[in-house]
Design a protein around this motif. Structure first.
Motif, PDB file in Angstrom:
ATOM      1  N   MET A 166       1.063  -1.626   0.159  1.00  0.00           N
ATOM      2  CA  MET A 166       0.045   0.061   0.023  1.00  0.00           C
ATOM      3  C   MET A 166       1.014   1.364  -0.332  1.00  0.00           C
ATOM      4  O   MET A 166       1.879   1.417   0.523  1.00  0.00           O
ATOM      5  N   ALA A 167       0.152   2.087  -0.288  1.00  0.00           N
ATOM      6  CA  ALA A 167       1.374   3.566  -0.641  1.00  0.00           C
ATOM      7  C   ALA A 167       0.330   5.157  -0.951  1.00  0.00           C
ATOM      8  O   ALA A 167      -0.723   4.127  -1.539  1.00  0.00           O
ATOM      9  N   ILE A 168       0.677   5.539  -0.272  1.00  0.00           N
ATOM     10  CA  ILE A 168       0.036   7.416  -0.125  1.00  0.00           C
ATOM     11  C   ILE A 168       0.565   8.048  -1.465  1.00  0.00           C
ATOM     12  O   ILE A 168       2.122   8.559  -0.886  1.00  0.00           O
ATOM     13  N   ARG A 169      -0.330   8.652  -2.181  1.00  0.00           N
ATOM     14  CA  ARG A 169       0.029   9.190  -2.811  1.00  0.00           C
ATOM     15  C   ARG A 169      -0.476  10.352  -3.049  1.00  0.00           C
ATOM     16  O   ARG A 169      -1.287  10.376  -2.598  1.00  0.00           O
ATOM     17  N   ILE A 170       0.701  12.123  -3.346  1.00  0.00           N
ATOM     18  CA  ILE A 170       0.463  13.520  -3.218  1.00  0.00           C
ATOM     19  C   ILE A 170       0.290  13.335  -4.254  1.00  0.00           C
ATOM     20  O   ILE A 170       1.458  13.864  -4.847  1.00  0.00           O
TER      21      ILE A 170
ATOM     22  N   SER B 271      -0.768  17.140  -7.384  1.00  0.00           N
ATOM     23  CA  SER B 271      -1.270  17.902  -7.303  1.00  0.00           C
ATOM     24  C   SER B 271      -1.092  17.881  -9.075  1.00  0.00           C
ATOM     25  O   SER B 271      -0.083  18.100  -9.987  1.00  0.00           O
ATOM     26  N   GLY B 272      -2.742  17.947  -9.802  1.00  0.00           N
ATOM     27  CA  GLY B 272      -3.047  17.397 -10.804  1.00  0.00           C
ATOM     28  C   GLY B 272      -2.732  15.976 -11.211  1.00  0.00           C
ATOM     29  O   GLY B 272      -3.073  15.926 -10.363  1.00  0.00           O
ATOM     30  N   GLU B 273      -2.207  15.822 -11.970  1.00  0.00           N
ATOM     31  CA  GLU B 273      -1.666  15.029 -12.087  1.00  0.00           C
ATOM     32  C   GLU B 273      -0.189  14.125 -12.010  1.00  0.00           C
ATOM     33  O   GLU B 273       0.552  13.481 -12.551  1.00  0.00           O
ATOM     34  N   ASN B 274       0.568  15.193 -11.611  1.00  0.00           N
ATOM     35  CA  ASN B 274       1.701  15.000 -10.667  1.00  0.00           C
ATOM     36  C   ASN B 274       2.121  14.791  -9.496  1.00  0.00           C
ATOM     37  O   ASN B 274       1.144  15.137  -8.462  1.00  0.00           O
ATOM     38  N   ILE B 275       2.804  13.792  -8.954  1.00  0.00           N
ATOM     39  CA  ILE B 275       2.907  13.060  -7.799  1.00  0.00           C
ATOM     40  C   ILE B 275       4.119  14.019  -7.995  1.00  0.00           C
ATOM     41  O   ILE B 275       5.185  14.459  -7.233  1.00  0.00           O
ATOM     42  N   THR B 276       3.730  15.037  -6.773  1.00  0.00           N
ATOM     43  CA  THR B 276       4.019  15.166  -5.897  1.00  0.00           C
ATOM     44  C   THR B 276       4.595  14.652  -4.295  1.00  0.00           C
ATOM     45  O   THR B 276       6.017  15.201  -3.754  1.00  0.00           O
ATOM     46  N   GLY B 277       4.664  13.918  -4.081  1.00  0.00           N
ATOM     47  CA  GLY B 277       5.174  13.006  -2.516  1.00  0.00           C
ATOM     48  C   GLY B 277       4.473  12.109  -3.013  1.00  0.00           C
ATOM     49  O   GLY B 277       3.796  11.488  -3.385  1.00  0.00           O
ATOM     50  N   SER B 278       5.541  10.697  -1.769  1.00  0.00           N
ATOM     51  CA  SER B 278       4.903   9.581  -1.861  1.00  0.00           C
ATOM     52  C   SER B 278       5.663   9.105  -0.677  1.00  0.00           C
ATOM     53  O   SER B 278       6.370   9.124  -0.372  1.00  0.00           O
ATOM     54  N   PHE B 279       4.463   7.949  -0.105  1.00  0.00           N
ATOM     55  CA  PHE B 279       5.567   7.350   0.943  1.00  0.00           C
ATOM     56  C   PHE B 279       4.912   6.365   0.352  1.00  0.00           C
ATOM     57  O   PHE B 279       3.431   5.503   0.432  1.00  0.00           O
ATOM     58  N   GLU B 280       5.367   5.187   0.119  1.00  0.00           N
ATOM     59  CA  GLU B 280       5.197   3.006   0.782  1.00  0.00           C
ATOM     60  C   GLU B 280       5.546   2.768   1.473  1.00  0.00           C
ATOM     61  O   GLU B 280       6.293   3.293   2.525  1.00  0.00           O
ATOM     62  N   VAL B 281       4.668   1.588   1.491  1.00  0.00           N
ATOM     63  CA  VAL B 281       4.732   0.739   2.481  1.00  0.00           C
ATOM     64  C   VAL B 281       6.832  -0.089   3.246  1.00  0.00           C
ATOM     65  O   VAL B 281       6.337  -0.339   3.844  1.00  0.00           O
ATOM     66  N   SER B 282       7.508   0.723   2.102  1.00  0.00           N
ATOM     67  CA  SER B 282       8.295  -0.223   2.654  1.00  0.00           C
ATOM     68  C   SER B 282       9.089   0.553   3.541  1.00  0.00           C
ATOM     69  O   SER B 282      10.309   0.667   3.337  1.00  0.00           O
TER      70      SER B 282
END
Length: 652
Positions: free
Chosen positions: A1-5, A7-18
């Motif tokens: 599971m991952a958390i994506r942040i 901005s529009g369609e661009n990823i500005t942040g990401s937290f991975e389950v790892s």
């Protein structure tokens, strides 16, 4: 599971389950990945700010140079420290970075913005510092190997743990190796044998290849590699493991990289020297070429005494056939037969000036001039200035002082020519322009005049006993016509002969070695005229007859030629009566060869003006030295009368 942040369609942040985090990007294989999509020279990805003083620390990435920087900024220059064990090991501020301990770099360390690394000696207040093996100095007398920058702006290099630098790079750019601070020249090496080794590993096994070069430039600031002159070290063209040295110059444009320097001289591996394109022969080689300017020394032989043609300046090669020169620097040696030549006037041949044979004996085949450019004789010596004291030709015997012979084409005191010869500065012989010769006099009045103190002789020596004589020959001529001739000669038997004649001469008189004179070729000793004498004698009165008083004055003279004696006498102061008178005289200078009446004489008397004659006969008593003088008087004689007589006789 991952958390994506997003901005529009661009990823500005990401937290991975790892547990991996991505900022501006999805997580990568790294635990933290930061990405900035906007292009720029420096992107600040992490920025920490202290609100109280607006100082900050940020990590920046340069996209153009692909470098990462750690920066401290702020109005008070905010510092950043890295600690280890509660101790600061690195301190950063907006002007510098300070390492509190040892710093180890395993990669490259660069400076940016034109700034450099500053190493400061913390042991004193100077600005000295450097790199060492241990990272610190251990006093001036025992330094670690390293590089040391001193206050005087010199850079010193140490090795071996001593306090003496091995190399110094001065503030003026001069380099000294082993010199200390006294550096002379751009590069100064000092110590024992100093070697500069230039190694070209690409030349291994390659013949005729340049190993290294020393190049001279006049426009070095352009650093374009142009060659004005060079000294090249090459492998020999025939053997790569033998070396040549080549000297090159540029006679066109030494600043043009397209114009190569040309070879002018080559010292070959075998010791031969080639100049220009000329290649002299072995073993002693030296060549030069260019139009008619050719100098070639050498031969194909191997013996320096019999084969080589050697010109040696400053060395003595005598007795060294192997060529091991070891002279005292004063000799010029030219070996073997040869000659100095020059082109003739037509330039289609040459004239030989000086030659020498294989024994080293020189000889000239042309006229030689000293003081003149146009000699008209085998040897012509021209006096550049005349007058007393100028010696045209001097011969000097070096073993004693003053033993000089001077030959001058003038005579001291004469300006009209002539010649003189001096010995040790003293005039001995002169020849006047008239041809008169003087020995011991500068003013001969005859063809040959000899003058001096003591006995003066002219000596003629004939050394061949088989020849007839040594003598003097005289000839009188009228033009080419001979009028008379004469010779005085001493023969090999000791006789001296006198010859006279007109066109030819014959023997007229001889003085025999045994004594005596012969005439007209008569050599018989019995016919020799062996004596001549003349003088006075005093007759003695041995008795008278018919005299009333005997003569008181008796005088006489004689001449002796050979054995012939001519005697004369006169008797004075006597008186005699009329008739036959006689007187016996003795004391004749020479005895008669035999008592005989065969030889007589004649006498006369003048009594009172009348002459009375008489005879002189040898004394009939047999005495060979007494003579009877008799005469007949017609009138008595007085004291003023004289009795005169002459006797001719032969002595023993």
């Amino acid at each position: 599971m991952a958390i994506r942040i997003l901005s529009g369609e661009n990823i500005t942040g990401s937290f991975e389950v790892s547990g991996k985090v991505g900022i501006g990007t999805a997580p990568t294989s790294r635990n933290l990945s930061v990405f900035r999509g906007t292009a720029g020279s420096v992107a600040n990805f992490l920025h920490y700010t202290d609100a109280s003083n607006f100082a900050g620390l940020y990590i920046g990435v340069s996209q153009s140079s692909e470098t990462v920087s750690l920066n401290a900024s702020g109005s008070t220059g905010g510092n950043f420290e890295m600690q280890c064990g509660n101790a600061t090991v690195l301190s950063l501020n907006n002007t510098s970075a300070t390492f509190a301990g040892f710093a180890t770099f395993t990669g490259r360390v660069d400076s940016i913005n034109g700034e450099g690394f500053r190493l400061k000696n913390a042991a004193n207040s100077t600005n000295e510092g450097g790199f060492t093996r241990s990272g610190y100095w251990e006093g001036n007398t025992n330094r670690d190997p390293g590089i040391f920058a001193e206050t005087g702006l010199n850079l010193r290099f140490y090795a071996g743990g001593s306090g003496t630098p091995k190399m110094i790079l001065s503030s003026t750019g001069n380099v000294g190796i082993g010199t200390g601070t006294n550096i002379y020249g751009d590069l100064h090496l000092q110590g024992g044998q100093q070697d500069i080794v230039l190694t070209n590993t690409a030349a291994d096994g390659v013949a005729g290849l340049t190993i290294s070069r020393i190049i001279g430039q006049a426009r070095g600031y352009s650093n374009n590699g142009a060659v004005m002159q060079s000294i090249d070290f090459e492998t020999n063209s025939g053997f790569w493991y033998k070396g040549d040295i080549v000297f090159k110059t540029n006679n066109t444009d030494g600043t043009d990289t397209t114009v190569a320097a040309s070879e002018r001289m080559r010292i070959k591996a075998d010791g031969s020297i080639n100049i220009g394109s000329r290649r002299a022969a072995l073993p002693s080689n030296f060549g030069y070429s260019g139009s008619y300017k050719v100098l070639i020394l050498g031969s194909s032989g191997t013996n320096y005494q019999t084969d080589a043609v050697t010109l040696s300046l400053g060395v003595d090669v005598t007795g060294n056939p192997s060529g091991a020169y070891n002279g005292n620097g004063r000799e010029i040696i030219i070996r073997n037969e040869g000659a100095f030549i020059s082109p003739n006037a037509a330039n289609n041949g040459y004239n030989t000036i000086l030659s020498w044979n294989s024994s080293g004996q020189p000889y000239f085949l042309q006229n030689v001039g000293i003081g003149t450019t146009g000699p008209n004789a085998d040897l012509e010596v021209k006096t550049l200035s005349g007058g007393s004291g100028v010696n045209t030709l001097r011969l000097n015997t070096n073993f004693a002082n003053g033993n000089t012979v001077d030959i001058n084409p003038f005579i001291s005191g004469l300006n009209n020519g002539g010649m003189e010869i001096k010995l040790a500065g003293s005039q001995k012989l002169v020849m006047l322009p008239s041809g008169k010769v003087g020995i011991g006099t500068a003013s001969p009045d005859y063809t040959l005049t000899a003058q001096g103190s003591g006995v003066q002789r002219l000596k003629v020596v004939a050394t061949d006993p088989s020849q007839h004589s040594a003598g003097v020959y005289f000839v009188v001529k009228n033009g080419s016509t001979q009028l008379g001739t004469g010779t005085i000669a001493t023969q090999n038997n000791g006789d001296m002969d006198f010859y006279t004649g007109s066109n030819s001469e014959s023997l007229k008189m001889s003085i025999l070695a045994s004594g005596g004179i012969t005439f007209n070729g008569d050599t018989a000793s019995a016919n020799a005229l062996d004596d001549y004498e003349e003088g006075t004698w005093t007759p003695t009165n041995l008795g008278t007859s018919g005299f009333t008083s005997s003569p008181t004055v008796l005088e006489g003279r004689y001449t002796k030629i050979g054995r012939q004696v001519i005697v004369s006498f006169v008797l004075k102061n006597y008186s005699a009566g009329v008739g036959l008178c006689n007187i016996v005289l003795g004391g004749f200078p020479f005895v008669q060869h035999i008592a005989s009446h065969d030889e007589t004489g004649y006498c006369n008397v003048y009594p009172r003006g009348s002459r009375r004659s008489g005879l002189i006969l040898n004394n009939s008593g047999g005495d060979v030295n007494n003579w009877w003088v008799g005469f007949d008087l017609t009138s008595a004689a007085s004291s003023t009368d004289r009795i005169r007589g002459t006797v001719v006789y032969t002595t023993t």
